[in-house]
Scaffold this motif. Sequence first.
Motif: not given
Length: 153
Positions: A24, A56-60, A62, A64
């Motif tokens: 990401p 996408s990945r959220i957080g630490k 994270g 696109y």
Amino acid sequence: MISKKTKYALKALYHLAGQPTSQPVLISDLAKAGNIPKKFLEFILLSLRKGGILQSRIGKGGGYYLASPPAKITLGSVVRILEGDLAPVQCLSETNYAKCDECDDEATCGIRLVMVDVNKALAQVLDSLTLADMLERSETERSKRANVLDFSI
């Protein structure tokens, strides 16, 4: 002519295509790398995610990343997500059809008849070019400018 939105999308995708698979990248890093306004880029990336081009990945850790390898993502799919279909005149549009005001008979309209060929040619080219092609062409030109010879077979 493609919009600035599509140009920015292609710049961001170009950057993502050069990253390791599924790694990401933060929106702020993409915005900086492509000199793209961050808020505008957020909107663009969301559209591309909804269209299946990005994940996408959220957080630490994270951000696109590409949903598929660069060789599987066509420029045509990106343009269609952001611009709609590729029709040069609205009477050829599959998603936003409207009869031209100045046209008496679509079946014999010379403009429409030649634009059918333009539409097919444009779709064929955009659907055959991928992000990998864009990366490769750019690298080839950089090598030419640096006068580097490539002896690979």
